[in-house]
Design a protein around this motif. Structure first.
Motif, PDB file in Angstrom:
ATOM      1  N   LYS A 134      -2.928   7.841   4.804  1.00  0.00           N
ATOM      2  CA  LYS A 134      -3.466   8.867   5.690  1.00  0.00           C
ATOM      3  C   LYS A 134      -3.838  10.128   4.896  1.00  0.00           C
ATOM      4  O   LYS A 134      -4.812  10.819   5.212  1.00  0.00           O
ATOM      5  CB  LYS A 134      -2.428   9.218   6.765  1.00  0.00           C
ATOM      6  N   ALA A 135      -3.071  10.403   3.847  1.00  0.00           N
ATOM      7  CA  ALA A 135      -3.316  11.579   3.017  1.00  0.00           C
ATOM      8  C   ALA A 135      -4.464  11.377   2.029  1.00  0.00           C
ATOM      9  O   ALA A 135      -4.834  12.305   1.314  1.00  0.00           O
ATOM     10  CB  ALA A 135      -2.049  11.954   2.255  1.00  0.00           C
ATOM     11  N   GLY A 136      -5.009  10.167   1.974  1.00  0.00           N
ATOM     12  CA  GLY A 136      -6.114   9.904   1.067  1.00  0.00           C
ATOM     13  C   GLY A 136      -5.695   9.482  -0.327  1.00  0.00           C
ATOM     14  O   GLY A 136      -6.518   9.445  -1.248  1.00  0.00           O
ATOM     15  N   LEU A 137      -4.422   9.139  -0.506  1.00  0.00           N
ATOM     16  CA  LEU A 137      -3.943   8.730  -1.824  1.00  0.00           C
ATOM     17  C   LEU A 137      -4.474   7.341  -2.158  1.00  0.00           C
ATOM     18  O   LEU A 137      -4.508   6.447  -1.309  1.00  0.00           O
ATOM     19  CB  LEU A 137      -2.412   8.721  -1.833  1.00  0.00           C
ATOM     20  N   GLU A 138      -4.886   7.164  -3.400  1.00  0.00           N
ATOM     21  CA  GLU A 138      -5.384   5.872  -3.868  1.00  0.00           C
ATOM     22  C   GLU A 138      -4.801   5.557  -5.234  1.00  0.00           C
ATOM     23  O   GLU A 138      -4.370   6.451  -5.955  1.00  0.00           O
ATOM     24  CB  GLU A 138      -6.918   5.879  -3.950  1.00  0.00           C
ATOM     25  N   HIS A 139      -4.844   4.271  -5.566  1.00  0.00           N
ATOM     26  CA  HIS A 139      -4.414   3.796  -6.882  1.00  0.00           C
ATOM     27  C   HIS A 139      -3.032   4.362  -7.252  1.00  0.00           C
ATOM     28  O   HIS A 139      -2.843   5.033  -8.268  1.00  0.00           O
ATOM     29  CB  HIS A 139      -5.441   4.183  -7.947  1.00  0.00           C
ATOM     30  N   ALA A 140      -2.076   4.080  -6.387  1.00  0.00           N
ATOM     31  CA  ALA A 140      -0.734   4.627  -6.572  1.00  0.00           C
ATOM     32  C   ALA A 140       0.324   3.578  -6.246  1.00  0.00           C
ATOM     33  O   ALA A 140       0.109   2.674  -5.433  1.00  0.00           O
ATOM     34  CB  ALA A 140      -0.532   5.855  -5.683  1.00  0.00           C
ATOM     35  N   ILE A 141       1.462   3.713  -6.894  1.00  0.00           N
ATOM     36  CA  ILE A 141       2.622   2.860  -6.631  1.00  0.00           C
ATOM     37  C   ILE A 141       3.790   3.765  -6.254  1.00  0.00           C
ATOM     38  O   ILE A 141       4.162   4.669  -7.021  1.00  0.00           O
ATOM     39  CB  ILE A 141       2.997   2.014  -7.865  1.00  0.00           C
ATOM     40  N   ILE A 142       4.342   3.543  -5.071  1.00  0.00           N
ATOM     41  CA  ILE A 142       5.499   4.312  -4.601  1.00  0.00           C
ATOM     42  C   ILE A 142       6.736   3.457  -4.767  1.00  0.00           C
ATOM     43  O   ILE A 142       6.821   2.353  -4.209  1.00  0.00           O
ATOM     44  CB  ILE A 142       5.339   4.727  -3.133  1.00  0.00           C
ATOM     45  N   ILE A 143       7.697   3.934  -5.536  1.00  0.00           N
ATOM     46  CA  ILE A 143       8.938   3.199  -5.767  1.00  0.00           C
ATOM     47  C   ILE A 143      10.042   3.879  -4.968  1.00  0.00           C
ATOM     48  O   ILE A 143      10.418   5.024  -5.246  1.00  0.00           O
ATOM     49  CB  ILE A 143       9.275   3.151  -7.274  1.00  0.00           C
ATOM     50  N   MET A 166      -7.314  -0.975  -6.045  1.00  0.00           N
ATOM     51  CA  MET A 166      -5.898  -0.783  -5.690  1.00  0.00           C
ATOM     52  C   MET A 166      -5.751   0.452  -4.813  1.00  0.00           C
ATOM     53  O   MET A 166      -6.203   1.535  -5.156  1.00  0.00           O
ATOM     54  CB  MET A 166      -5.062  -0.611  -6.962  1.00  0.00           C
ATOM     55  N   ALA A 167      -5.156   0.283  -3.662  1.00  0.00           N
ATOM     56  CA  ALA A 167      -4.903   1.420  -2.780  1.00  0.00           C
ATOM     57  C   ALA A 167      -3.498   1.954  -3.046  1.00  0.00           C
ATOM     58  O   ALA A 167      -3.220   2.467  -4.113  1.00  0.00           O
ATOM     59  CB  ALA A 167      -5.073   0.993  -1.328  1.00  0.00           C
ATOM     60  N   VAL A 168      -2.594   1.764  -2.100  1.00  0.00           N
ATOM     61  CA  VAL A 168      -1.208   2.206  -2.266  1.00  0.00           C
ATOM     62  C   VAL A 168      -0.296   0.992  -2.164  1.00  0.00           C
ATOM     63  O   VAL A 168      -0.372   0.227  -1.203  1.00  0.00           O
ATOM     64  CB  VAL A 168      -0.817   3.248  -1.198  1.00  0.00           C
ATOM     65  N   GLU A 169       0.557   0.813  -3.152  1.00  0.00           N
ATOM     66  CA  GLU A 169       1.562  -0.236  -3.120  1.00  0.00           C
ATOM     67  C   GLU A 169       2.942   0.406  -3.035  1.00  0.00           C
ATOM     68  O   GLU A 169       3.162   1.492  -3.582  1.00  0.00           O
ATOM     69  CB  GLU A 169       1.486  -1.104  -4.375  1.00  0.00           C
ATOM     70  N   THR A 170       3.856  -0.264  -2.348  1.00  0.00           N
ATOM     71  CA  THR A 170       5.230   0.236  -2.283  1.00  0.00           C
ATOM     72  C   THR A 170       6.170  -0.826  -2.824  1.00  0.00           C
ATOM     73  O   THR A 170       5.981  -2.017  -2.596  1.00  0.00           O
ATOM     74  CB  THR A 170       5.641   0.592  -0.844  1.00  0.00           C
ATOM     75  N   LEU A 171       7.180  -0.377  -3.528  1.00  0.00           N
ATOM     76  CA  LEU A 171       8.232  -1.248  -4.053  1.00  0.00           C
ATOM     77  C   LEU A 171       9.558  -0.673  -3.578  1.00  0.00           C
ATOM     78  O   LEU A 171       9.916   0.450  -3.940  1.00  0.00           O
ATOM     79  CB  LEU A 171       8.175  -1.291  -5.582  1.00  0.00           C
ATOM     80  N   THR A 172      10.249  -1.436  -2.744  1.00  0.00           N
ATOM     81  CA  THR A 172      11.442  -0.922  -2.080  1.00  0.00           C
ATOM     82  C   THR A 172      12.704  -1.611  -2.558  1.00  0.00           C
ATOM     83  O   THR A 172      12.761  -2.838  -2.653  1.00  0.00           O
ATOM     84  CB  THR A 172      11.310  -1.084  -0.551  1.00  0.00           C
ATOM     85  N   PHE A 173      13.719  -0.814  -2.843  1.00  0.00           N
ATOM     86  CA  PHE A 173      15.048  -1.321  -3.185  1.00  0.00           C
ATOM     87  C   PHE A 173      16.020  -0.957  -2.065  1.00  0.00           C
ATOM     88  O   PHE A 173      15.820   0.009  -1.332  1.00  0.00           O
ATOM     89  CB  PHE A 173      15.541  -0.693  -4.497  1.00  0.00           C
ATOM     90  N   GLY A 174      17.109  -1.747  -1.959  1.00  0.00           N
ATOM     91  CA  GLY A 174      18.201  -1.338  -1.093  1.00  0.00           C
ATOM     92  C   GLY A 174      18.125  -1.837   0.333  1.00  0.00           C
ATOM     93  O   GLY A 174      17.730  -2.969   0.598  1.00  0.00           O
ATOM     94  N   CYS A 175      18.479  -0.964   1.271  1.00  0.00           N
ATOM     95  CA  CYS A 175      18.828  -1.334   2.635  1.00  0.00           C
ATOM     96  C   CYS A 175      17.615  -1.586   3.528  1.00  0.00           C
ATOM     97  O   CYS A 175      16.464  -1.352   3.159  1.00  0.00           O
ATOM     98  CB  CYS A 175      19.692  -0.231   3.244  1.00  0.00           C
ATOM     99  N   ARG A 176      17.896  -2.037   4.731  1.00  0.00           N
ATOM    100  CA  ARG A 176      16.849  -2.292   5.712  1.00  0.00           C
ATOM    101  C   ARG A 176      16.137  -1.005   6.107  1.00  0.00           C
ATOM    102  O   ARG A 176      14.940  -1.015   6.411  1.00  0.00           O
ATOM    103  CB  ARG A 176      17.454  -2.968   6.948  1.00  0.00           C
ATOM    104  N   LEU A 177      16.859   0.094   6.132  1.00  0.00           N
ATOM    105  CA  LEU A 177      16.222   1.368   6.443  1.00  0.00           C
ATOM    106  C   LEU A 177      15.154   1.679   5.401  1.00  0.00           C
ATOM    107  O   LEU A 177      14.064   2.159   5.735  1.00  0.00           O
ATOM    108  CB  LEU A 177      17.262   2.493   6.500  1.00  0.00           C
ATOM    109  N   ASN A 178      15.443   1.403   4.146  1.00  0.00           N
ATOM    110  CA  ASN A 178      14.439   1.614   3.103  1.00  0.00           C
ATOM    111  C   ASN A 178      13.209   0.749   3.338  1.00  0.00           C
ATOM    112  O   ASN A 178      12.078   1.162   3.075  1.00  0.00           O
ATOM    113  CB  ASN A 178      15.037   1.311   1.724  1.00  0.00           C
ATOM    114  N   ALA A 179      13.414  -0.493   3.824  1.00  0.00           N
ATOM    115  CA  ALA A 179      12.282  -1.372   4.104  1.00  0.00           C
ATOM    116  C   ALA A 179      11.389  -0.767   5.179  1.00  0.00           C
ATOM    117  O   ALA A 179      10.156  -0.773   5.069  1.00  0.00           O
ATOM    118  CB  ALA A 179      12.785  -2.749   4.532  1.00  0.00           C
ATOM    119  N   TYR A 180      12.005  -0.244   6.227  1.00  0.00           N
ATOM    120  CA  TYR A 180      11.242   0.431   7.287  1.00  0.00           C
ATOM    121  C   TYR A 180      10.503   1.629   6.718  1.00  0.00           C
ATOM    122  O   TYR A 180       9.304   1.829   6.961  1.00  0.00           O
ATOM    123  CB  TYR A 180      12.189   0.861   8.408  1.00  0.00           C
ATOM    124  N   GLU A 181      11.213   2.439   5.955  1.00  0.00           N
ATOM    125  CA  GLU A 181      10.598   3.658   5.432  1.00  0.00           C
ATOM    126  C   GLU A 181       9.474   3.344   4.450  1.00  0.00           C
ATOM    127  O   GLU A 181       8.513   4.116   4.332  1.00  0.00           O
ATOM    128  CB  GLU A 181      11.663   4.533   4.769  1.00  0.00           C
TER     129      GLU A 181
END
Length: 420
Positions: A26-35, A1-16
């Protein structure tokens, strides 16, 4: 598992979300979930907390990072969740250094890394190669909001309005088009306020015209939600260009003048109708959606009916209706509240009115040839954003389709050929 993202809300959030994934890797983060959270309603915040708990249950060894608008406005409450390893504010969530592994393992009082969003004055134009799972790509052109609508917490989550320079926006779109994206959506928190903080004070309309001129290979350009009162002359002119999609979403919020005043909106009912009529004079086939809040404090049945009747009067096709949700710290939260059940019933009635308008739009397309951009699962979108079911077609294909019928989701049809 590398990095997963889970996005709520607007289209801007989808882009971000796409930018955050790239920066974290790029920062070398692994095995993480960004909400990436949303704060527009209390329900959105509740869903984010629920997602945090589920992420921890499903991935007990992963690092759980919470960011976005709810993390900015309710930082400590997310930091107090045992499931959360790090809380990052909106000002820092797009920076690679925020995701360096050394940021983890800190005591509870330090795992909340949220700065004063009101001090932010620039919006960086992050270049991304593409967006996973999307045939269209969202491009951020603006962030933040200088207005203070009485119901809205978002300015405190996003900070002041700030714009991405036109050259950076054009470069981003050129890269996305070169990588196969056939449709670009311009997005932001309040994109019609684009430009006054930049040299020469360009406008959203000027930016739109610049994109259409300097990216001739872009087949489809779409604009997300606009504040109709801020539409500039150049935007009206740009609407006539066939590559700008004939679909706009209005930040309407209500169809009643007194409620609009109590919301501290800057338009009245007649102003919104005038904008719709003016845009249709430039582009007769233009269709509109709108955000409408049901059950805003002090809203009577007659006031609600003014909102419902506006849908048919303006010919609104896509209605995002939701019951008012008091956000702590906003003026509307201190106003006399409407019963929650009544607000929900009114929101349902608004959605039903929108569904009737949508069905009418679908019927009007029967027998026509539509340009359809395929998405996933055999469903594409017309220029008017109507779904078209075309089983077996590949995502990303741009097709000419003869519309032969309707279904519960939208339209069905027969492919004539790939669009030029």
């Amino acid at each position: 598992m590398a990095v997963e993202t889970l996005t709520f809300g607007c289209r801007l959030n989808a882009y971000e979300g796409a930018v955050m994934k790239a920066e974290a890797e790029k920062a070398g983060l692994e095995h993480a979930i960004i909400i990436n959270t949303c704060a527009v309603t209390a329900e959105a915040v509740r869903q984010a907390r629920q997602a945090v708990r589920k992420a921890r249950r499903d991935n007990p060894a992963a690092r759980i990072i919470v960011t976005g608008c709810a993390a900015q406005t309710e930082a400590r409450s997310f930091g107090d969740m045992d499931e959360v390893d790090l809380v990052i504010g909106n000002a820092d969530k797009l920076k690679a250094e925020s995701y360096r592994p050394m940021a983890f393992g800190m005591p509870l009082n330090d795992k909340v890394q949220v700065n004063d969003i009101m001090s932010v004055r620039e919006t960086a134009g992050h270049l991304i190669e593409g967006m996973d799972g999307h045939t269209r790509a969202f491009v951020q052109v603006q962030n933040g909001c200088d207005h203070r609508c009485t119901f809205c917490i978002i300015p405190f989550g996003r900070g002041p309005s700030r714009s991405v320079p036109m050259g950076l926006v054009v470069d981003q779109i050129k890269k996305l088009v070169a990588n196969g994206h056939s449709e670009i959506v311009l997005t932001g928190v309040d994109i019609t306020s684009y430009g006054p903080d930049l040299p020469g004070a360009p406008t959203l309309g000027m930016l739109t015209q610049s994109i259409l001129k300097h990216v001739p290979d872009l087949p489809r350009l779409r604009i997300s939600s606009i504040d109709s009162i801020e539409a500039d002359p150049a935007l009206y002119d740009a609407v006539a260009d066939p590559r700008l999609m004939p679909h706009l979403h209005l930040s309407l919020q209500s169809g009643d003048d007194l409620i609009l005043k109590r919301m501290k909106r800057r338009h009245l009912r007649a102003d919104a109708l005038a904008v719709v009529e003016k845009l249709r004079s430039q582009r007769p086939d233009m269709v509109f959606g709108a955000d409408i809040i049901a059950g805003f404090p002090t809203e009577t049945e007659a006031m609600f009916e003014n909102s419902r009747s506006f849908i048919a009067e303006a010919g609104l096709t896509y209605i995002h209706a939701f019951p008012y949700s008091p956000r702590p710290g906003t003026p509307a939260a201190r106003m006399p509240q409407v019963n929650t059940g009544v607000a929900r019933q009114r929101a349902a009635a608004l959605r039903k009115a929108g569904e009737e308008q949508f069905a009418s739009l679908c019927r009007s397309r029967l027998g026509r040839t539509e340009s359809v951009l395929m998405e996933r699962n055999g469903v594409g979108r017309t220029e008017h954003f109507v779904p078209v079911r075309l089983p077996g077609r590949a995502a990303g294909e741009l097709l000419d389709v003869r519309i032969s019928g309707t279904d519960q989701r939208g339209l069905v049809g027969d492919v004539l050929r790939k669009a030029a």
